[in-house]
Design a protein around this motif. Structure first.
Motif, PDB file in Angstrom:
ATOM      1  N   UNK A  35       0.855  -1.187   0.000  1.00  0.00           N
ATOM      2  CA  UNK A  35       0.000   0.000   0.000  1.00  0.00           C
ATOM      3  C   UNK A  35       0.892   1.239   0.000  1.00  0.00           C
ATOM      4  N   UNK A  36       0.489   2.224  -0.765  1.00  0.00           N
ATOM      5  CA  UNK A  36       1.212   3.491  -0.811  1.00  0.00           C
ATOM      6  C   UNK A  36       0.482   4.498   0.063  1.00  0.00           C
ATOM      7  N   UNK A  37       1.195   5.067   1.028  1.00  0.00           N
ATOM      8  CA  UNK A  37       0.567   6.006   1.943  1.00  0.00           C
ATOM      9  C   UNK A  37       1.326   7.311   2.053  1.00  0.00           C
ATOM     10  N   UNK A  46       3.776   0.521   2.771  1.00  0.00           N
ATOM     11  CA  UNK A  46       3.134  -0.304   3.798  1.00  0.00           C
ATOM     12  C   UNK A  46       2.934  -1.697   3.215  1.00  0.00           C
ATOM     13  N   UNK A  47       3.280  -2.715   3.990  1.00  0.00           N
ATOM     14  CA  UNK A  47       3.164  -4.091   3.502  1.00  0.00           C
ATOM     15  C   UNK A  47       2.283  -4.901   4.445  1.00  0.00           C
ATOM     16  N   UNK A  48       1.209  -5.450   3.879  1.00  0.00           N
ATOM     17  CA  UNK A  48       0.273  -6.274   4.635  1.00  0.00           C
ATOM     18  C   UNK A  48       0.724  -7.726   4.563  1.00  0.00           C
ATOM     19  N   UNK A  52      -3.120 -11.057   6.492  1.00  0.00           N
ATOM     20  CA  UNK A  52      -3.935  -9.851   6.576  1.00  0.00           C
ATOM     21  C   UNK A  52      -4.078  -9.280   7.968  1.00  0.00           C
ATOM     22  N   UNK A  53      -3.265  -9.756   8.914  1.00  0.00           N
ATOM     23  CA  UNK A  53      -3.439  -9.337  10.303  1.00  0.00           C
ATOM     24  C   UNK A  53      -2.411  -8.314  10.775  1.00  0.00           C
ATOM     25  N   UNK A  54      -1.325  -8.159  10.038  1.00  0.00           N
ATOM     26  CA  UNK A  54      -0.289  -7.201  10.427  1.00  0.00           C
ATOM     27  C   UNK A  54       0.111  -6.348   9.221  1.00  0.00           C
ATOM     28  N   UNK A  55       0.570  -5.133   9.517  1.00  0.00           N
ATOM     29  CA  UNK A  55       1.091  -4.242   8.482  1.00  0.00           C
ATOM     30  C   UNK A  55       2.487  -3.791   8.890  1.00  0.00           C
ATOM     31  N   UNK A  56       3.405  -3.815   7.940  1.00  0.00           N
ATOM     32  CA  UNK A  56       4.787  -3.398   8.173  1.00  0.00           C
ATOM     33  C   UNK A  56       5.039  -2.135   7.354  1.00  0.00           C
ATOM     34  N   UNK A  57       5.545  -1.100   8.006  1.00  0.00           N
ATOM     35  CA  UNK A  57       5.807   0.175   7.341  1.00  0.00           C
ATOM     36  C   UNK A  57       7.302   0.309   7.092  1.00  0.00           C
TER      37      UNK A  57
END
Length: 241
Positions: A35-37, A46-48, A52-57
């Motif tokens: 994801x681009x934020x 951002x990487x899910x 689908x339970x965690x996101x890494x920035x």
């Protein structure tokens, strides 16, 4: 413009509540979704995780250390951000320094009492004087009590570009005389310029905005070095003073 959030996974929605603006999604290695934020006017990756339970920035690298995040961020964020911010800069209250038909446009937030702004003005003469670059000075008054009055005098001058040139040439002796009473319309312009500067996340002058060879907006703060001037204003031609 941010992407619709109705179907985003919970970790992505959680980041949004923390101030992250999600601009879009891209495919990522390792079964992840990218994801681009935007956070505080800065692009972030951002990487899910696959479940689908965690996101890494952060930035994803491959086995050779190559950056896998920069390209999707550039596509999804940098170009839209450039267009959006450049439009805001264009609509601000600025004074042109240089040829109207110059190929390169540079914006800078300028305080009339700023020594480093004056240095940038002087250092830019070889580019501006030959018509290669136009620098648009977005006037603010933040350094001294007289700054707002001087900025108002420049914006309200009969010939603002000429007034700015004279002011910068006489900067060491104080430059233009500050307005004692700032008219409401000029005060509104100064307030709008200051709010724009703060909105973009900057609080000191000069803050310089320019486009790189790919047309992506870049920023620089303070009086640029000789090497930085060639990046911001373009490489000087041989023999230019």
């Amino acid at each position: 413009m941010a992407a619709p959030a109705s179907n985003w996974p919970a970790p992505i929605k959680a980041l949004q509540t923390q101030g992250v603006e999600i601009m879009g999604r891209f495919d990522a290695p390792g079964g992840m979704q990218g994801y681009a934020g935007i956070l505080q006017h800065k692009p972030i990756g951002i990487y899910l995780t696959p479940d689908g339970k965690q996101a890494i920035v952060g930035t994803m690298l491959d086995a050779k250390g190559a950056d896998l995040t920069a390209a999707p961020l550039k596509k999804l964020i940098s170009k839209p951000m450039t267009a959006k911010t450049w439009s805001k800069l264009e609509q601000s209250s600025w004074i042109a320094d240089g040829n109207q038909g110059a190929q390169r446009i540079v914006y800078t937030f300028t305080d009339p009492n700023c020594t480093y702004c004056n240095k940038f003005w002087n250092d830019a003469r070889p580019w501006v004087d030959v018509g290669k670059v136009q620098i648009r000075h977005i006037m603010v008054g933040i350094i001294k009590d007289s700054s707002a009055g001087k900025a108002a005098a420049l914006l309200g001058a009969q010939d603002p570009p000429a007034a700015l040139t004279q002011h910068e040439k006489q900067h060491a002796s104080g430059g233009i005389q500050a307005m004692a009473a700032i008219p409401a319309d000029i005060r509104a312009k100064l307030d709008s310029n200051r709010k724009l500067m703060q909105e973009l996340g900057f609080f000191a002058t000069p803050t310089i905005f320019y486009k790189d060879p790919d047309g992506i907006m870049q920023t620089a703060q303070g009086a640029p070095s000789a090497a930085a001037l060639n990046v911001i204003l373009g490489t000087r031609q041989a023999g230019s003073r």
